[in-house]
Design a protein around this motif. Structure first.
Motif, PDB file in Angstrom:
ATOM      1  N   SER A  40      79.763  12.103  80.505  1.00 50.52           N
ATOM      2  CA  SER A  40      78.620  11.241  80.194  1.00 50.52           C
ATOM      3  C   SER A  40      77.330  12.052  80.161  1.00 50.52           C
ATOM      4  CB  SER A  40      78.476  10.123  81.229  1.00 50.52           C
ATOM      5  OG  SER A  40      79.496   9.170  81.086  1.00 50.52           O
ATOM      6  N   GLU A  41      76.667  11.993  79.025  1.00 52.12           N
ATOM      7  CA  GLU A  41      75.387  12.683  78.850  1.00 52.12           C
ATOM      8  C   GLU A  41      74.461  11.807  78.010  1.00 52.12           C
ATOM      9  OE1 GLU A  41      74.295  16.841  76.928  1.00 52.12           O
ATOM     10  OE2 GLU A  41      75.557  17.054  78.711  1.00 52.12           O
ATOM     11  N   PRO A  42      73.981  10.699  78.596  1.00 47.99           N
ATOM     12  CA  PRO A  42      73.096   9.810  77.843  1.00 47.99           C
ATOM     13  C   PRO A  42      71.724  10.450  77.615  1.00 47.99           C
ATOM     14  CG  PRO A  42      73.193   9.118  80.115  1.00 47.99           C
ATOM     15  CD  PRO A  42      74.178  10.241  79.975  1.00 47.99           C
ATOM     16  N   GLN A  43      70.974   9.849  76.729  1.00 44.82           N
ATOM     17  CA  GLN A  43      69.610  10.278  76.439  1.00 44.82           C
ATOM     18  C   GLN A  43      68.678   9.100  76.727  1.00 44.82           C
ATOM     19  OE1 GLN A  43      69.591  11.720  72.409  1.00 44.82           O
ATOM     20  NE2 GLN A  43      70.873  13.452  72.898  1.00 44.82           N
ATOM     21  N   PRO A  44      68.309   8.913  77.989  1.00 42.49           N
ATOM     22  CA  PRO A  44      67.452   7.773  78.321  1.00 42.49           C
ATOM     23  C   PRO A  44      66.071   7.907  77.695  1.00 42.49           C
ATOM     24  CG  PRO A  44      67.670   9.237  80.196  1.00 42.49           C
ATOM     25  CD  PRO A  44      68.602   9.747  79.140  1.00 42.49           C
ATOM     26  N   ASP A  45      65.427   6.780  77.472  1.00 44.49           N
ATOM     27  CA  ASP A  45      64.082   6.799  76.900  1.00 44.49           C
ATOM     28  C   ASP A  45      63.121   7.561  77.810  1.00 44.49           C
ATOM     29  OD1 ASP A  45      64.806   5.328  74.642  1.00 44.49           O
ATOM     30  OD2 ASP A  45      64.540   3.447  75.718  1.00 44.49           O
ATOM     31  N   VAL A  46      63.172   7.282  79.098  1.00 45.48           N
ATOM     32  CA  VAL A  46      62.306   7.946  80.077  1.00 45.48           C
ATOM     33  C   VAL A  46      63.120   8.193  81.341  1.00 45.48           C
ATOM     34  CG1 VAL A  46      60.204   7.764  81.476  1.00 45.48           C
ATOM     35  CG2 VAL A  46      60.250   6.767  79.195  1.00 45.48           C
ATOM     36  N   ALA A  47      62.996   9.383  81.896  1.00 46.74           N
ATOM     37  CA  ALA A  47      63.641   9.700  83.167  1.00 46.74           C
ATOM     38  C   ALA A  47      62.629  10.411  84.056  1.00 46.74           C
ATOM     39  CB  ALA A  47      64.861  10.588  82.947  1.00 46.74           C
ATOM     40  N   LEU A  48      62.671  10.094  85.337  1.00 44.85           N
ATOM     41  CA  LEU A  48      61.838  10.782  86.314  1.00 44.85           C
ATOM     42  C   LEU A  48      62.748  11.725  87.088  1.00 44.85           C
ATOM     43  CD1 LEU A  48      59.709   7.785  87.602  1.00 44.85           C
ATOM     44  CD2 LEU A  48      59.153   9.424  85.809  1.00 44.85           C
ATOM     45  N   LEU A  49      62.492  13.013  86.965  1.00 43.06           N
ATOM     46  CA  LEU A  49      63.349  14.027  87.563  1.00 43.06           C
ATOM     47  C   LEU A  49      62.624  14.777  88.665  1.00 43.06           C
ATOM     48  CD1 LEU A  49      64.757  15.614  84.269  1.00 43.06           C
ATOM     49  CD2 LEU A  49      65.720  13.726  85.604  1.00 43.06           C
ATOM     50  N   ARG A  50      63.385  15.208  89.658  1.00 44.03           N
ATOM     51  CA  ARG A  50      62.839  16.064  90.701  1.00 44.03           C
ATOM     52  C   ARG A  50      62.403  17.386  90.065  1.00 44.03           C
ATOM     53  NH1 ARG A  50      66.540  16.450  95.741  1.00 44.03           N
ATOM     54  NH2 ARG A  50      66.587  14.356  94.952  1.00 44.03           N
ATOM     55  N   TYR A  51      61.257  17.876  90.486  1.00 41.96           N
ATOM     56  CA  TYR A  51      60.718  19.110  89.917  1.00 41.96           C
ATOM     57  C   TYR A  51      61.671  20.278  90.135  1.00 41.96           C
ATOM     58  CZ  TYR A  51      57.857  23.188  89.121  1.00 41.96           C
ATOM     59  OH  TYR A  51      57.396  24.398  88.644  1.00 41.96           O
ATOM     60  N   ARG A  52      61.871  21.071  89.099  1.00 40.68           N
ATOM     61  CA  ARG A  52      62.566  22.357  89.173  1.00 40.68           C
ATOM     62  C   ARG A  52      61.732  23.347  88.386  1.00 40.68           C
ATOM     63  NH1 ARG A  52      68.871  21.595  87.704  1.00 40.68           N
ATOM     64  NH2 ARG A  52      68.218  23.200  86.244  1.00 40.68           N
ATOM     65  N   PRO A  53      61.558  24.566  88.904  1.00 45.83           N
ATOM     66  CA  PRO A  53      60.718  25.550  88.218  1.00 45.83           C
ATOM     67  C   PRO A  53      61.148  25.843  86.780  1.00 45.83           C
ATOM     68  CG  PRO A  53      61.209  26.302  90.445  1.00 45.83           C
ATOM     69  CD  PRO A  53      62.035  25.067  90.203  1.00 45.83           C
ATOM     70  N   ASP A  54      62.442  25.721  86.486  1.00 39.52           N
ATOM     71  CA  ASP A  54      62.908  26.005  85.119  1.00 39.52           C
ATOM     72  C   ASP A  54      62.847  24.777  84.213  1.00 39.52           C
ATOM     73  OD1 ASP A  54      65.086  24.457  85.997  1.00 39.52           O
ATOM     74  OD2 ASP A  54      66.569  25.823  85.167  1.00 39.52           O
ATOM     75  N   PHE A  55      62.333  23.652  84.740  1.00 37.78           N
ATOM     76  CA  PHE A  55      62.232  22.403  83.981  1.00 37.78           C
ATOM     77  C   PHE A  55      63.586  22.022  83.356  1.00 37.78           C
ATOM     78  CE2 PHE A  55      57.859  23.250  84.652  1.00 37.78           C
ATOM     79  CZ  PHE A  55      57.217  22.031  84.573  1.00 37.78           C
ATOM     80  N   TYR A  56      64.659  22.292  84.080  1.00 36.57           N
ATOM     81  CA  TYR A  56      66.029  21.953  83.687  1.00 36.57           C
ATOM     82  C   TYR A  56      66.486  22.690  82.435  1.00 36.57           C
ATOM     83  CZ  TYR A  56      65.804  18.445  87.319  1.00 36.57           C
ATOM     84  OH  TYR A  56      65.680  17.828  88.548  1.00 36.57           O
ATOM     85  N   ALA A  57      65.923  23.863  82.174  1.00 39.30           N
ATOM     86  CA  ALA A  57      66.347  24.647  81.009  1.00 39.30           C
ATOM     87  C   ALA A  57      67.751  25.219  81.198  1.00 39.30           C
ATOM     88  CB  ALA A  57      65.357  25.781  80.748  1.00 39.30           C
ATOM     89  N   SER A  58      68.169  25.427  82.448  1.00 37.76           N
ATOM     90  CA  SER A  58      69.486  26.012  82.698  1.00 37.76           C
ATOM     91  C   SER A  58      70.610  24.971  82.673  1.00 37.76           C
ATOM     92  CB  SER A  58      69.502  26.751  84.038  1.00 37.76           C
ATOM     93  OG  SER A  58      69.214  25.850  85.096  1.00 37.76           O
ATOM     94  N   ALA A  59      70.272  23.704  82.814  1.00 42.37           N
ATOM     95  CA  ALA A  59      71.272  22.631  82.786  1.00 42.37           C
ATOM     96  C   ALA A  59      70.552  21.286  82.713  1.00 42.37           C
ATOM     97  CB  ALA A  59      72.157  22.671  84.025  1.00 42.37           C
ATOM     98  N   HIS A  60      71.184  20.334  82.029  1.00 44.86           N
ATOM     99  CA  HIS A  60      70.597  18.985  81.922  1.00 44.86           C
ATOM    100  C   HIS A  60      70.698  18.279  83.247  1.00 44.86           C
ATOM    101  CE1 HIS A  60      69.975  19.271  77.683  1.00 44.86           C
ATOM    102  NE2 HIS A  60      71.249  19.400  77.420  1.00 44.86           N
TER     103      HIS A  60
END
Length: 71
Positions: free
Chosen positions: A51-71
């Motif tokens: 499962s890899e949905p594309q929600p309209d808006v998601a609030l994510l915990r901060y990560r320095p790489d801005f999730y570039a290494s993994a969704h």
């Protein structure tokens, strides 16, 4: 298209009203959340290997790489 429970699900095109609401939410959340939150708009969110949905808006915990290494 989104991957939900191992199946590809066709999504409807984004209309003007939908886009306006998403932009409004992005603006609101971006102004009101602190540095520890990333506001992510219409990007994939990996929930499981199937499962890899594309929600309209998601609030994510901060990560320095801005999730570039993994969704």
């Amino acid at each position: 298209m989104e991957l939900i429970e191992g199946e590809l699900v066709t999504m409807s095109p984004i209309g003007s009203r939908h886009a306006g609401v998403v932009d409004r939410l992005n603006h609101l959340f971006s102004r009101r959340t602190g540095e520890g939150i990333i506001v992510r708009v219409q990007n994939p969110l990996r929930l499981s290997p199937h499962s890899e949905p594309q929600p309209d808006v998601a609030l994510l915990r901060y990560r320095p790489d801005f999730y570039a290494s993994a969704h």
